[in-house]
Enzyme design. Sequence first.
Site, PDB file in Angstrom:
ATOM      1  N   CYS A  21       0.816  -1.218   0.000  1.00  0.00           N
ATOM      2  CA  CYS A  21       0.000   0.000   0.000  1.00  0.00           C
ATOM      3  C   CYS A  21       0.851   1.271   0.000  1.00  0.00           C
ATOM      4  O   CYS A  21       1.484   1.570  -1.004  1.00  0.00           O
ATOM      5  CB  CYS A  21      -0.969  -0.054   1.174  1.00  0.00           C
ATOM      6  SG  CYS A  21      -2.450   0.912   0.882  1.00  0.00           S
ATOM      7  N   ARG A  60     -12.640   5.438  -1.322  1.00  0.00           N
ATOM      8  CA  ARG A  60     -11.650   4.648  -0.557  1.00  0.00           C
ATOM      9  C   ARG A  60     -12.020   3.190  -0.736  1.00  0.00           C
ATOM     10  O   ARG A  60     -13.157   2.798  -0.490  1.00  0.00           O
ATOM     11  CB  ARG A  60     -11.637   5.060   0.910  1.00  0.00           C
ATOM     12  CG  ARG A  60     -10.713   4.242   1.793  1.00  0.00           C
ATOM     13  CD  ARG A  60     -10.357   4.920   3.097  1.00  0.00           C
ATOM     14  NE  ARG A  60      -9.323   5.932   2.855  1.00  0.00           N
ATOM     15  CZ  ARG A  60      -8.016   5.640   2.897  1.00  0.00           C
ATOM     16  NH1 ARG A  60      -7.600   4.405   3.113  1.00  0.00           N
ATOM     17  NH2 ARG A  60      -7.121   6.592   2.680  1.00  0.00           N
ATOM     18  N   HIS A  88      -3.175  -5.861   2.738  1.00  0.00           N
ATOM     19  CA  HIS A  88      -2.782  -5.811   4.144  1.00  0.00           C
ATOM     20  C   HIS A  88      -3.212  -7.117   4.798  1.00  0.00           C
ATOM     21  O   HIS A  88      -3.733  -8.025   4.126  1.00  0.00           O
ATOM     22  CB  HIS A  88      -3.530  -4.663   4.849  1.00  0.00           C
ATOM     23  CG  HIS A  88      -3.073  -3.299   4.462  1.00  0.00           C
ATOM     24  ND1 HIS A  88      -1.886  -2.753   4.894  1.00  0.00           N
ATOM     25  CD2 HIS A  88      -3.677  -2.358   3.688  1.00  0.00           C
ATOM     26  CE1 HIS A  88      -1.781  -1.515   4.417  1.00  0.00           C
ATOM     27  NE2 HIS A  88      -2.843  -1.249   3.689  1.00  0.00           N
TER      28      HIS A  88
HETATM   29  N1  GLN Z   1      -2.354   6.934   1.991  1.00  0.00           N
HETATM   30  C1  GLN Z   1      -2.411   5.897   0.975  1.00  0.00           C
HETATM   31  C2  GLN Z   1      -3.822   5.683   0.409  1.00  0.00           C
HETATM   32  O1  GLN Z   1      -4.794   5.951   1.078  1.00  0.00           O
HETATM   33  C3  GLN Z   1      -1.913   4.579   1.531  1.00  0.00           C
HETATM   34  C4  GLN Z   1      -2.807   4.027   2.637  1.00  0.00           C
HETATM   35  C5  GLN Z   1      -2.266   2.727   3.210  1.00  0.00           C
HETATM   36  O2  GLN Z   1      -1.056   2.499   3.237  1.00  0.00           O
HETATM   37  N2  GLN Z   1      -3.202   1.893   3.704  1.00  0.00           N
HETATM   38  O3  GLN Z   1      -3.914   5.164  -0.696  1.00  0.00           O
END
Ligand code: GLN
Length: 241
Positions: free
Chosen positions: A94, A128, A190
């Site tokens: 990520c 998101r 993740h």
């Molecule tokens: N800030 C980045 C995004 O939202 C990475 C987020 C993360 O590492 N979970 O894409």
Amino acid sequence: MDLRICHLYPDLMCIYGDRGNVIALAQRARWRGIDAQVRELREGEALDPDWADLYFFGGGQDLGQDVVSRDLQGANGEALRRALASSAAILSVCGGYQLLGHEYVPADGPAIPGLGLLDVTTRAGKLRFVGNLLAEAPQGTLIGFENHSGCTYLGPQARPLARVVVGHGNNGEDRTEGAVQGRIVGTYCHGSVLPKNPWLADMLLLWALERRHGAVRLDPLDDTMELAARRAAAEVARTRP
Ligand code: GLN
């Protein structure tokens, strides 16, 4: 035989269980009688490009990415570039994945420069992407959990790690998930991703061990539990995306 793992920015770039990837890599080596050592690199410390065989670069919030990006724009970025050019391997997740690319453009504020080690570019999207992420790679099923607004697009030098079955992956458009370029791997999984995806852990271990030990063979482990966990997580992803 020994293995050296460097965990990059564990305080700033390690969310949603990402630390478990370092534990899984070290343990899968130790189960095979390989002496695994883990060191951490924090902002302001000097990265030794000659020490580690394998790096882990986890996910983080935009603020953490900004701080880490600045730390990597100096000597540490050059050191990491040298390390990867001398056949070290890296798994990035990520936010860490995004910073190995050319840049990450957040929803507001200036672009956060990346290292350009992966031919990918990321722009924050309007949505998101949060949820289970199930994908198919040539080596096997990939299952994890995604939480990102960044949309990552691959350039010609990078190839996708896997094809999305359930979830969004790189950008929710082209059904690609992650990226591979040489011994550099990026993923949006993740969770942590490696305990449930032993094929990916062992691929990274092989690359890392070859750096100082030449061609090696990894004895198979009893992955009954790991594969059962992957099946169960994949079933949840399929039935409750
Ligand atoms: N800030 C980045 C995004 O939202 C990475 C987020 C993360 O590492 N979970 O894409």
